[in-house]
Design a protein around this motif. Structure first.
Motif, PDB file in Angstrom:
ATOM      1  N   ILE A   1      -5.304  45.996   0.990  1.00  0.00           N
ATOM      2  CA  ILE A   1      -4.324  46.720   0.169  1.00  0.00           C
ATOM      3  C   ILE A   1      -5.007  47.298  -1.074  1.00  0.00           C
ATOM      4  N   LEU A   2      -5.802  46.470  -1.750  1.00  0.00           N
ATOM      5  CA  LEU A   2      -6.489  46.917  -2.963  1.00  0.00           C
ATOM      6  C   LEU A   2      -7.484  48.028  -2.661  1.00  0.00           C
ATOM      7  N   ALA A   3      -8.161  47.941  -1.518  1.00  0.00           N
ATOM      8  CA  ALA A   3      -9.101  48.994  -1.129  1.00  0.00           C
ATOM      9  C   ALA A   3      -8.353  50.287  -0.833  1.00  0.00           C
ATOM     10  N   GLY A   4      -7.201  50.194  -0.179  1.00  0.00           N
ATOM     11  CA  GLY A   4      -6.395  51.376   0.108  1.00  0.00           C
ATOM     12  C   GLY A   4      -5.921  52.084  -1.151  1.00  0.00           C
ATOM     13  N   ALA A   5      -5.740  51.304  -2.217  1.00  0.00           N
ATOM     14  CA  ALA A   5      -5.304  51.871  -3.498  1.00  0.00           C
ATOM     15  C   ALA A   5      -6.486  52.296  -4.368  1.00  0.00           C
ATOM     16  N   GLY A   6      -7.699  52.074  -3.889  1.00  0.00           N
ATOM     17  CA  GLY A   6      -8.878  52.469  -4.644  1.00  0.00           C
ATOM     18  C   GLY A   6      -9.258  51.522  -5.769  1.00  0.00           C
ATOM     19  N   LEU A   7      -8.708  50.318  -5.773  1.00  0.00           N
ATOM     20  CA  LEU A   7      -9.009  49.362  -6.834  1.00  0.00           C
ATOM     21  C   LEU A   7     -10.268  48.555  -6.538  1.00  0.00           C
ATOM     22  N   VAL A   8     -10.596  48.400  -5.246  1.00  0.00           N
ATOM     23  CA  VAL A   8     -11.853  47.781  -4.835  1.00  0.00           C
ATOM     24  C   VAL A   8     -12.485  48.672  -3.777  1.00  0.00           C
ATOM     25  N   GLU A   9     -13.774  48.475  -3.577  1.00  0.00           N
ATOM     26  CA  GLU A   9     -14.493  49.214  -2.545  1.00  0.00           C
ATOM     27  C   GLU A   9     -14.949  48.231  -1.488  1.00  0.00           C
TER      28      GLU A   9
ATOM     29  N   ALA B   1     -24.224  43.740   7.155  1.00  0.00           N
ATOM     30  CA  ALA B   1     -24.575  42.327   7.013  1.00  0.00           C
ATOM     31  C   ALA B   1     -24.361  41.818   5.591  1.00  0.00           C
ATOM     32  N   ARG B   2     -24.582  42.646   4.620  1.00  0.00           N
ATOM     33  CA  ARG B   2     -24.377  42.258   3.223  1.00  0.00           C
ATOM     34  C   ARG B   2     -23.094  42.886   2.671  1.00  0.00           C
ATOM     35  N   GLY B   3     -22.157  43.129   3.559  1.00  0.00           N
ATOM     36  CA  GLY B   3     -20.920  43.779   3.178  1.00  0.00           C
ATOM     37  C   GLY B   3     -19.960  42.846   2.472  1.00  0.00           C
ATOM     38  N   GLY B   4     -18.898  43.431   2.036  1.00  0.00           N
ATOM     39  CA  GLY B   4     -17.871  42.690   1.311  1.00  0.00           C
ATOM     40  C   GLY B   4     -17.101  43.656   0.436  1.00  0.00           C
ATOM     41  N   TYR B   5     -16.653  43.163  -0.685  1.00  0.00           N
ATOM     42  CA  TYR B   5     -15.855  43.965  -1.601  1.00  0.00           C
ATOM     43  C   TYR B   5     -16.422  43.866  -3.010  1.00  0.00           C
ATOM     44  N   ARG B   6     -16.227  44.937  -3.756  1.00  0.00           N
ATOM     45  CA  ARG B   6     -16.582  44.947  -5.174  1.00  0.00           C
ATOM     46  C   ARG B   6     -15.540  45.784  -5.908  1.00  0.00           C
ATOM     47  N   LEU B   7     -15.480  45.591  -7.209  1.00  0.00           N
ATOM     48  CA  LEU B   7     -14.545  46.358  -8.032  1.00  0.00           C
ATOM     49  C   LEU B   7     -14.947  47.829  -8.035  1.00  0.00           C
ATOM     50  N   SER B   8     -13.957  48.697  -8.050  1.00  0.00           N
ATOM     51  CA  SER B   8     -14.252  50.130  -8.144  1.00  0.00           C
ATOM     52  C   SER B   8     -14.449  50.557  -9.598  1.00  0.00           C
ATOM     53  N   ARG B   9     -13.981  49.739 -10.529  1.00  0.00           N
ATOM     54  CA  ARG B   9     -14.191  49.978 -11.963  1.00  0.00           C
ATOM     55  C   ARG B   9     -14.006  48.654 -12.697  1.00  0.00           C
ATOM     56  N   PRO B  10     -14.476  48.567 -13.926  1.00  0.00           N
ATOM     57  CA  PRO B  10     -14.351  47.308 -14.672  1.00  0.00           C
ATOM     58  C   PRO B  10     -12.889  46.902 -14.875  1.00  0.00           C
ATOM     59  N   LEU B  11     -12.664  45.611 -14.950  1.00  0.00           N
ATOM     60  CA  LEU B  11     -11.301  45.088 -15.145  1.00  0.00           C
ATOM     61  C   LEU B  11     -10.672  45.599 -16.432  1.00  0.00           C
ATOM     62  N   ALA B  12     -11.477  45.895 -17.432  1.00  0.00           N
ATOM     63  CA  ALA B  12     -10.949  46.408 -18.704  1.00  0.00           C
ATOM     64  C   ALA B  12     -10.365  47.805 -18.549  1.00  0.00           C
ATOM     65  N   GLU B  13     -10.676  48.478 -17.444  1.00  0.00           N
ATOM     66  CA  GLU B  13     -10.145  49.814 -17.170  1.00  0.00           C
ATOM     67  C   GLU B  13      -9.082  49.796 -16.078  1.00  0.00           C
ATOM     68  N   LEU B  14      -8.611  48.606 -15.745  1.00  0.00           N
ATOM     69  CA  LEU B  14      -7.653  48.459 -14.646  1.00  0.00           C
ATOM     70  C   LEU B  14      -6.329  47.908 -15.176  1.00  0.00           C
ATOM     71  N   PRO B  15      -5.350  48.791 -15.414  1.00  0.00           N
ATOM     72  CA  PRO B  15      -4.054  48.326 -15.923  1.00  0.00           C
ATOM     73  C   PRO B  15      -3.321  47.470 -14.889  1.00  0.00           C
ATOM     74  N   LEU B  16      -2.628  46.474 -15.379  1.00  0.00           N
ATOM     75  CA  LEU B  16      -1.843  45.601 -14.514  1.00  0.00           C
ATOM     76  C   LEU B  16      -0.816  46.399 -13.713  1.00  0.00           C
ATOM     77  N   SER B  17      -0.297  47.463 -14.300  1.00  0.00           N
ATOM     78  CA  SER B  17       0.701  48.285 -13.605  1.00  0.00           C
ATOM     79  C   SER B  17       0.148  48.863 -12.307  1.00  0.00           C
ATOM     80  N   GLU B  18      -1.139  49.202 -12.270  1.00  0.00           N
ATOM     81  CA  GLU B  18      -1.745  49.745 -11.052  1.00  0.00           C
ATOM     82  C   GLU B  18      -1.826  48.696  -9.956  1.00  0.00           C
ATOM     83  N   VAL B  19      -2.121  47.467 -10.332  1.00  0.00           N
ATOM     84  CA  VAL B  19      -2.198  46.388  -9.344  1.00  0.00           C
ATOM     85  C   VAL B  19      -0.811  46.132  -8.767  1.00  0.00           C
ATOM     86  N   ILE B  20       0.181  46.068  -9.630  1.00  0.00           N
ATOM     87  CA  ILE B  20       1.556  45.828  -9.176  1.00  0.00           C
ATOM     88  C   ILE B  20       2.001  46.943  -8.239  1.00  0.00           C
TER      89      ILE B  20
END
Length: 152
Positions: A46-54, A59-78
């Protein structure tokens, strides 16, 4: 009662866990947070679909933040997890979502309240939630009632 879903709560937990850790796989995040792995995978998708994580494959795959948490408003997560922030069905001039909309005496009156809540949630970042709690001030020594203090 205004309440966010558990998935939104889990999303905030996962986002804070991703901060500064680089790429992390869903099983590692599940182990670190105590959230069931299928739920972690669902929330990350869900977060990847919204562009909040990549999401990174391989083999070394996974997820990472698309931007720092200080630039991520709670409203976007909700909004990413629970959908648009709306207190009632008729917020923002929505039509056809309420049986009583034609006779409702407060129709449209929730809009300013909804805007205030959105604005408040936009002013709080995920980094704000991830910050350590401030230390509680030391407890004051107990005071003796005046009558006892005078006789002592």
């Amino acid at each position: 009662m205004l309440r966010l879903s558990k998935l939104t709560d889990y999303a905030v937990v996962l986002l804070t866990r991703l901060e500064g850790e680089g790429v992390q796989a869903a099983p590692d995040l599940a182990a670190a947070t105590g959230i069931a792995e299928p739920t972690v995978a669902k929330v990350l998708k869900i977060l990847a679909g919204a562009g909040l994580v990549e999401g990174l494959r391989g083999a070394r795959g996974g997820y990472r933040l698309s931007r720092p948490l200080a630039e991520l408003p709670l409203s976007e997560v909700i909004a990413a997890v629970d959908g648009p922030i709306a207190l009632t069905a008729c917020v923002d001039s929505a039509v056809g979502l309420c049986e009583a909309e034609n006779t409702c005496p407060v129709r449209g009156r929730w809009d300013p309240v909804n805007r205030a809540i959105r604005q408040a949630l936009s002013g709080i970042t995920v980094a704000d939630l991830a910050a350590p709690r401030p230390a509680a001030p030391p407890a004051a020594p107990p005071t003796r009632p005046a009558a006892i203090a005078a006789t002592a």
